[in-house]
Design a protein around this motif. Structure first.
Motif, PDB file in Angstrom:
ATOM      1  N   ARG A  55       8.477  -4.944  15.005  1.00 17.68           N
ATOM      2  CA  ARG A  55       9.269  -4.317  13.941  1.00 17.68           C
ATOM      3  C   ARG A  55       8.969  -4.967  12.600  1.00 17.68           C
ATOM      4  N   ASP A  56       8.798  -6.290  12.598  1.00 16.74           N
ATOM      5  CA  ASP A  56       8.476  -6.987  11.354  1.00 16.74           C
ATOM      6  C   ASP A  56       7.101  -6.564  10.827  1.00 16.74           C
ATOM      7  N   TYR A  57       6.131  -6.349  11.739  1.00 14.42           N
ATOM      8  CA  TYR A  57       4.820  -5.880  11.273  1.00 14.42           C
ATOM      9  C   TYR A  57       4.965  -4.527  10.575  1.00 14.42           C
ATOM     10  N   TYR A  58       5.744  -3.660  11.184  1.00 17.44           N
ATOM     11  CA  TYR A  58       5.936  -2.329  10.586  1.00 17.44           C
ATOM     12  C   TYR A  58       6.646  -2.444   9.234  1.00 17.44           C
ATOM     13  N   ASN A  59       7.752  -3.183   9.184  1.00 15.06           N
ATOM     14  CA  ASN A  59       8.521  -3.277   7.943  1.00 15.06           C
ATOM     15  C   ASN A  59       7.700  -3.889   6.818  1.00 15.06           C
ATOM     16  N   TYR A  60       6.952  -4.939   7.141  1.00 17.94           N
ATOM     17  CA  TYR A  60       6.162  -5.588   6.100  1.00 17.94           C
ATOM     18  C   TYR A  60       5.022  -4.686   5.639  1.00 17.94           C
ATOM     19  N   ALA A  61       4.426  -3.970   6.566  1.00 20.11           N
ATOM     20  CA  ALA A  61       3.353  -3.045   6.200  1.00 20.11           C
ATOM     21  C   ALA A  61       3.892  -1.912   5.330  1.00 20.11           C
ATOM     22  N   ALA A  62       5.079  -1.379   5.689  1.00 21.62           N
ATOM     23  CA  ALA A  62       5.680  -0.317   4.874  1.00 21.62           C
ATOM     24  C   ALA A  62       5.985  -0.828   3.470  1.00 21.62           C
ATOM     25  N   GLU A  63       6.430  -2.074   3.359  1.00 21.48           N
ATOM     26  CA  GLU A  63       6.702  -2.669   2.038  1.00 21.48           C
ATOM     27  C   GLU A  63       5.422  -2.751   1.218  1.00 21.48           C
ATOM     28  N   GLN A  64       4.350  -3.216   1.843  1.00 19.60           N
ATOM     29  CA  GLN A  64       3.103  -3.373   1.114  1.00 19.60           C
ATOM     30  C   GLN A  64       2.493  -2.031   0.717  1.00 19.60           C
ATOM     31  N   VAL A  65       2.611  -1.030   1.582  1.00 15.49           N
ATOM     32  CA  VAL A  65       2.080   0.286   1.253  1.00 15.49           C
ATOM     33  C   VAL A  65       2.891   0.917   0.122  1.00 15.49           C
ATOM     34  N   GLY A  66       4.228   0.877   0.248  1.00 20.18           N
ATOM     35  CA  GLY A  66       5.070   1.473  -0.789  1.00 20.18           C
ATOM     36  C   GLY A  66       4.854   0.816  -2.142  1.00 20.18           C
ATOM     37  N   ALA A  67       4.955  -0.524  -2.189  1.00 17.80           N
ATOM     38  CA  ALA A  67       4.767  -1.232  -3.454  1.00 17.80           C
ATOM     39  C   ALA A  67       3.335  -1.104  -3.955  1.00 17.80           C
ATOM     40  N   GLY A  68       2.376  -1.091  -3.023  1.00 22.94           N
ATOM     41  CA  GLY A  68       0.974  -0.997  -3.427  1.00 22.94           C
ATOM     42  C   GLY A  68       0.633   0.348  -4.031  1.00 22.94           C
ATOM     43  N   LEU A  69       1.099   1.422  -3.418  1.00 27.81           N
ATOM     44  CA  LEU A  69       0.847   2.750  -3.982  1.00 27.81           C
ATOM     45  C   LEU A  69       1.515   2.902  -5.342  1.00 27.81           C
ATOM     46  N   PHE A  70       2.703   2.307  -5.493  1.00 22.24           N
ATOM     47  CA  PHE A  70       3.364   2.373  -6.795  1.00 22.24           C
ATOM     48  C   PHE A  70       2.532   1.625  -7.846  1.00 22.24           C
ATOM     49  N   GLN A  71       2.051   0.427  -7.495  1.00 18.64           N
ATOM     50  CA  GLN A  71       1.248  -0.342  -8.437  1.00 18.64           C
ATOM     51  C   GLN A  71      -0.001   0.425  -8.863  1.00 18.64           C
ATOM     52  N   ARG A  72      -0.554   1.196  -7.946  1.00 21.73           N
ATOM     53  CA  ARG A  72      -1.762   1.961  -8.261  1.00 21.73           C
ATOM     54  C   ARG A  72      -1.454   3.258  -9.011  1.00 21.73           C
ATOM     55  N   GLY A  73      -0.145   3.502  -9.253  1.00 24.49           N
ATOM     56  CA  GLY A  73       0.228   4.703  -9.988  1.00 24.49           C
ATOM     57  C   GLY A  73       0.058   5.972  -9.194  1.00 24.49           C
ATOM     58  N   GLU A  74       0.262   5.892  -7.872  1.00 23.60           N
ATOM     59  CA  GLU A  74      -0.001   7.036  -7.014  1.00 23.60           C
ATOM     60  C   GLU A  74       1.254   7.566  -6.329  1.00 23.60           C
ATOM     61  N   LEU A  75       2.434   7.244  -6.879  1.00 24.85           N
ATOM     62  CA  LEU A  75       3.683   7.762  -6.319  1.00 24.85           C
ATOM     63  C   LEU A  75       4.390   8.614  -7.362  1.00 24.85           C
ATOM     64  N   GLU A  76       3.715   9.578  -7.910  1.00 24.26           N
ATOM     65  CA  GLU A  76       4.314  10.460  -8.907  1.00 24.26           C
ATOM     66  C   GLU A  76       5.250  11.440  -8.214  1.00 24.26           C
ATOM     67  N   GLY A  77       6.505  11.437  -8.623  1.00 19.25           N
ATOM     68  CA  GLY A  77       7.479  12.330  -8.026  1.00 19.25           C
ATOM     69  C   GLY A  77       7.419  13.718  -8.622  1.00 19.25           C
TER      70      GLY A  77
END
Length: 650
Positions: free
Chosen positions: A155-177
């Motif tokens: 579960r920790d692997y999943y949660n940490y990976a989801a955190e990195q993907v979410g924050a990473g995509l935002f940093q790359r400017g790829e989460l335009e709503g």
């Protein structure tokens, strides 16, 4: 020849013994005692906590005929081999693959401030997918493994990976709503990631945050506790662009600017907790592992406690402290509240209302009013402890009033009442929601004095007392009446049915009239707009204390807190409205002093005591007693008692 035969005869038993020893050494087992401090490390240590594969991961590779070191050097090939192994359960394979890809992603972590590259995001997505497959598409369901360490690790692997993907995509400017709450798919190598915002709303309805911060990266001082809910998903904090939710802050990180006439008088705080899930498309283990389609779902942990995944109801993770703590840490309240009290530039001149969470019509409101020279920071641990209590979090929402503490109490009372009523009218015009009734008011120090006036009725008594004996001509009397009667003739705020007054000088304090109090009072400047509106009539009624010095005799808030002030004396005995239950929390700095003669360094007991209170809690403390654990426990007790006294609701 006979000698050689004899020699060989001796050698044969030795050779047989050597063969037996050689065979035995292949299956030799040794054992040694494990030290107590090794236990947790061996059964729970893994790639996230130690940087090395867990014992369970190493064992899975070995029984699969794979060499761990070679696997880490050629992960893609090793993963393909491990997926094809038939003699190892899917649970063990998926868990180990999730851990291996987590380790791979960790080696590609970017430096602070840099954006993650495609290789890192690909590894995080693979780690999350294998963890997702383990949790929901293997032989047993999550509830059947509830007490297993391996499931907690995965579960920790999943949660940490989801955190990195979410924050990473935002940093790359790829989460335009998009306006409908969705976003177009983002391509990350072979992956297609689509964002679905339909179950999440940013403060003020803003379409896109300007910052997305992993909550686990934040460390706070000044907070008694960090409140989280363990569960599924990545805990993040979303910040909306400053000024776009009516927030009077200039940058969100520096001092607040004065609120203009056009700025809304209330707003949600510009930080919101978000829990992010990665939903991998597929109906069974094979299709999930073959899929590269992912949906990124953010949720509001205040509103969503469980989610349904592959027919399983699982608890949603949540962090209820990080957003609130980050807002206070970057607010600039400490400096601005002092400037407001002194009436200096960049202070505030009118009350402002902050909603700690998105307005919920089905949750009761806790309305908080701070004291002199203070701000919402006064409630940091009170609010955090209420939000950290699961039942209180489900039943209450917190509103905090931020008001200029240099302004006379009567004006603040009138403006705060108008502000609360205006806000309720905006959210619930028909006044049918639960939030529009059964409100609990909590006031500390001068906020407690204002709070009691908000639940009291003056009738005509104050007005008559203030004009008694004053010889005013008809025109001046009319002007005074138009300006002051709304301040001196008031009714209780009807939404409040319970109040808690904390270290409140209901009858004033001698300290405000002391040499120090008078000195501070002389430093206070009143808003020019207020002087222009009330200066002439207040001077008529305030006597001639300042006339000789050429200053208008307009009392400020410190003047109002003197135990000899006409306003505080006239309002001291106003009754609390029928139907409002009220409680007092009183501090005394020296428990050796008899209670009746005690004080908290600023407010004497006899001023803070109220007859008719449903409860009175006396705590050994300085004046800022609201921050003590004992006071917070008492506030929580009162709120729980209020819920317990409710009639059962469907």
């Amino acid at each position: 020849m006979s000698r050689w035969r004899k020699a060989l005869g001796w050698l044969r038993p030795l050779a047989g013994a050597a063969v037996l020893l050689g065979l035995a050494s292949c299956a030799m087992v040794q054992v040694e005692a494990r030290k107590p401090d090794d236990y947790v490390g061996q059964v729970r240590g893994d790639v996230l906590t130690t940087g090395a594969l867990s014992q369970a991961g190493l064992e899975t590779l070995r029984v699969s005929g794979l060499e761990p070191k070679q696997c880490l050097r050629a992960l893609q090939a090793c993963a393909s081999q491990l997926e094809a192994v038939n003699g190892v359960s899917a649970e063990r394979r998926m868990a180990t693959l999730a851990e291996m890809w987590t380790g791979q992603a960790l080696t590609h972590m970017p430096e602070r401030g840099q954006t993650p590259d495609q290789v890192a995001l690909d590894a995080w997505l693979r780690a999350a997918r294998y963890a997702y497959a383990y949790l929901f598409f293997t032989e047993r369901m999550p509830g059947e493994r509830a007490f297993e360490n391996r499931q907690t690790q995965v579960r920790d692997y999943y949660n940490y990976a989801a955190e990195q993907v979410g924050a990473g995509l935002f940093q790359r400017g790829e989460l335009e709503g998009a306006p409908d709450g969705t976003a177009g798919a983002v391509q990350i190598g072979q992956w297609s990631v689509r964002t679905d915002m339909q179950d999440f709303r940013l403060p003020g309805g803003i379409a896109r945050p300007d910052a997305l911060v992993p909550a686990g990266m934040l460390r706070f001082s000044g907070l008694l506790s960090i409140y989280r809910r363990d569960g599924f998903g990545a805990e993040l904090v979303a910040r909306v662009p400053p000024g776009q939710v009516g927030d009077p802050s200039a940058t969100g990180q520096g001092p607040l600017r004065p609120r203009s006439q056009q700025t809304p008088a209330y707003n949600e705080i510009p930080y919101a907790p978000a829990t992010v899930l990665l939903d991998f498309q597929g109906q069974d283990l094979g299709t999930v592992l073959a899929s590269r389609q992912v949906v990124l779902h953010p949720y509001d942990p205040y509103r969503v406690e469980q989610v349904s995944l592959n027919g399983q109801r699982v608890p949603l993770a949540g962090n209820f402290t990080a957003a609130y703590g980050l807002w206070l840490a970057q607010s600039g309240f400490a400096r601005q509240s002092l400037r407001s009290m002194l009436g200096r530039e960049n202070g505030i001149e009118r009350p402002h209302l902050y909603l700690m969470q998105r307005y919920d019509p089905d949750r009761r409101i806790v309305l908080m009013l701070h004291g002199l020279g203070s701000s919402p920071e006064a409630w940091v641990n009170v609010a955090n402890e209420i939000m950290g209590d699961q039942l209180l979090r489900q039943e209450y929402q917190i509103w905090q009033v931020y008001y200029p503490t240099n302004v006379p109490i009567a004006i603040n009372r009138a403006q705060i009442q108008a502000l609360v009523e205006q806000t309720l009218q905006h959210f619930d015009p028909q006044a049918t929601a639960r939030a529009s009734r059964e409100m609990t008011l909590i006031g500390h120090s001068m906020g407690g004095v204002i709070g009691r006036l908000l639940v009291s009725s003056s009738g005509d008594g104050l007005w008559n007392r203030f004009v008694a004996g004053r010889e005013l001509d008809a025109a001046r009397r009319q002007r005074v009446r138009e300006r002051l009667k709304p301040l001196l003739n008031f009714s209780p705020l009807p939404q409040v049915d319970r109040a808690i007054f904390i270290a409140a000088p209901m009858r004033g304090t001698a300290l405000a009239g002391s040499r120090l109090g008078r000195f501070l009072g002389r430093l206070v400047r009143l808003p020019v707009t207020m002087l222009a509106r009330f200066g002439d009539v207040l001077q008529d009624l305030a006597g001639h204390d300042g006339a000789a010095a050429g200053k208008p005799g307009v009392p400020n808030a410190i003047d109002n807190l003197r135990d000899t002030d006409p306003f505080i004396r006239a309002t001291a005995e106003l009754p609390v409205a029928p139907g409002v239950r009220y409680h007092t929390i009183i501090a005394r700095r020296d428990p050796q002093v008899p209670l009746e003669q005690s004080d908290d360094g600023l407010v004497p007991y006899r001023s803070a005591h109220l007859d008719g209170a449903e409860s009175e809690k006396v705590i050994t403390s300085w004046h800022s007693v609201q921050e003590t654990p004992q006071a917070i426990l008492e506030i929580r007790r009162i709120l729980h008692a209020q819920l317990a006294s409710d009639q059962p609701r469907p």
